[in-house]
Design an enzyme around this catalytic site. Sequence first.
Site, short mmCIF file in Angstrom:
data_model
loop_
_atom_site.label_atom_id
_atom_site.label_comp_id
_atom_site.label_asym_id
_atom_site.label_seq_id
_atom_site.Cartn_x
_atom_site.Cartn_y
_atom_site.Cartn_z
N ASP A 174 -6.31 -7.21 4.20
CA ASP A 174 -7.45 -6.53 3.57
C ASP A 174 -8.40 -7.58 2.99
OD1 ASP A 174 -9.00 -4.45 2.39
OD2 ASP A 174 -7.97 -4.83 0.48
N ASP A 226 -2.96 -18.26 0.15
CA ASP A 226 -3.97 -18.91 -0.70
C ASP A 226 -4.65 -20.06 0.05
OD1 ASP A 226 -1.51 -20.20 -0.76
OD2 ASP A 226 -1.61 -20.75 -2.88
N ASP A 286 -12.19 -9.29 4.71
CA ASP A 286 -13.49 -9.24 4.03
C ASP A 286 -14.10 -10.63 3.96
OD1 ASP A 286 -13.41 -6.50 3.48
OD2 ASP A 286 -14.09 -6.77 1.41
N TYR A 334 0.83 -1.21 0.00
CA TYR A 334 0.00 0.00 0.00
C TYR A 334 0.86 1.26 0.00
CZ TYR A 334 -4.62 -2.04 0.90
OH TYR A 334 -5.81 -2.69 0.80
N LYS A 388 3.20 -15.40 2.20
CA LYS A 388 3.39 -16.07 0.91
C LYS A 388 4.89 -16.33 0.79
CE LYS A 388 1.83 -17.51 -3.12
NZ LYS A 388 0.91 -18.67 -3.28
C1 IPM Z 1 -10.37 -1.43 4.12
C2 IPM Z 1 -10.61 -0.84 2.76
C3 IPM Z 1 -9.45 0.09 2.43
C4 IPM Z 1 -8.20 -0.75 2.42
C5 IPM Z 1 -9.61 0.87 1.11
C6 IPM Z 1 -10.92 1.62 1.05
C7 IPM Z 1 -8.45 1.80 0.89
O1 IPM Z 1 -10.77 -1.83 1.81
O2 IPM Z 1 -10.28 -0.66 5.09
O3 IPM Z 1 -10.30 -2.65 4.21
O4 IPM Z 1 -7.89 -1.37 1.40
O5 IPM Z 1 -7.51 -0.78 3.43
MG MG Z 2 -10.87 -3.79 2.63
#
Ligand code: IPM
Ligand code: MG
Length: 365
Positions: free
Chosen positions: A248, A224, A252, A144, A192
């Site tokens: 990240d 993975d 999710d 990032y 990884k």
């Molecule tokens: C998160 C989001 C952010 C990230 C984006 C919006 C920059 O996906 O907080 O997980 O990738 O960190």
């Molecule tokens: Mg995210």
Amino acid sequence: MTYHIAVLSGDGIGPEIVAQAQRVLVAVGEKYSLEFELTPALVGGIAYDATGHPLPPETLELCKNSDAVLLGAVGGPKWDNVHPATLRPEVGALLPLRRELGLFANLRPATLFPALASVSSLRADIVGGGLDLLVVRELTGGIYFGKPKGRSEDGQTATDTCVYSRHEIERIAVVGFEAARKRGGNLCSVDKANVLETSRLWREVVVEVSARYPDVALSHMLVDNCAMQLVRNPAQFDVIVTENMFGDILSDEASMLTGSLGMLPSASLGSRETAGGRGTFGLYEPIHGSAPDIAGKGVANPLATILSCALLLRHSLGEEVAAVAIETAVSKVLTEGARTADIAGDGSAPISTTAMGDLVLAALS
Ligand code: IPM
Ligand code: MG
């Protein structure tokens, strides 16, 4: 003592969900005699429209002078094509906020409230036994932020660079081990290492740190495989510690196992102590985004933001009793059947954002 909290509602559903979270904070404040000074500030697209920058200097300054930051969400289609792209709310506000405030440790708990097992995307026999895992994501390093980053002069080549130092890995590993020690005693470090040099350093440093935590069982998993194991058998995980981009993606995935993105809070912590030395400065936000499609309709689920207030009380203010009171209230309203549209999968009639806030307030008193 007065706790200073910066309130950054942001865009989309941000203002609606933060309004409910603020009501809850004020209510626990009254109940437990805590004094909060809640100061609003602009962030995201709304800040860009008003000032030309998604993270105005006065907002950053306010955050730096606060004990904690409560954030709604930023971004939306209106600002997707802002030029330069570095002024888009996500990269122009969220990433600099994390970086400037030194918030290197992102805690993303994925907890399945038993009352919501039926809305999980996994079969009941896989999640029915409950799910309670924590993703500890490194938040201010890796691909990032690594340099160089950008386009070649002719625009035909693009570069992002993944960089990690021992120091960055060590401090996030410590957060992972400490969390595992307080929970189930299991830490899974995800990397990884079969391909990436940063991952090989990651593994090396995590193993070194593990010598300080003989009571925590450490395992390593390739990213993975971890993505696959999360849907195959999520109950095997206690704490996962991983680098920025893997975290990240995996967070999710982990969150959806619990039924709804609308339920999950997060904490981003730095190393500065807060007033009175009772906690660590941090930023608290739901893990979901600004959901422009439902913004302004009064239907968003405020629970992730309300639960983020519980994390704020716990990690930044050291007010554990008040934190648990919020979590208990949320659990109670869910058990009693309260559902916003995103978690109404079992056919119950959905209620509004404000009505959910009302019920949590009632459950608190
Ligand atoms: C998160 C989001 C952010 C990230 C984006 C919006 C920059 O996906 O907080 O997980 O990738 O960190
Ligand atoms: Mg995210």
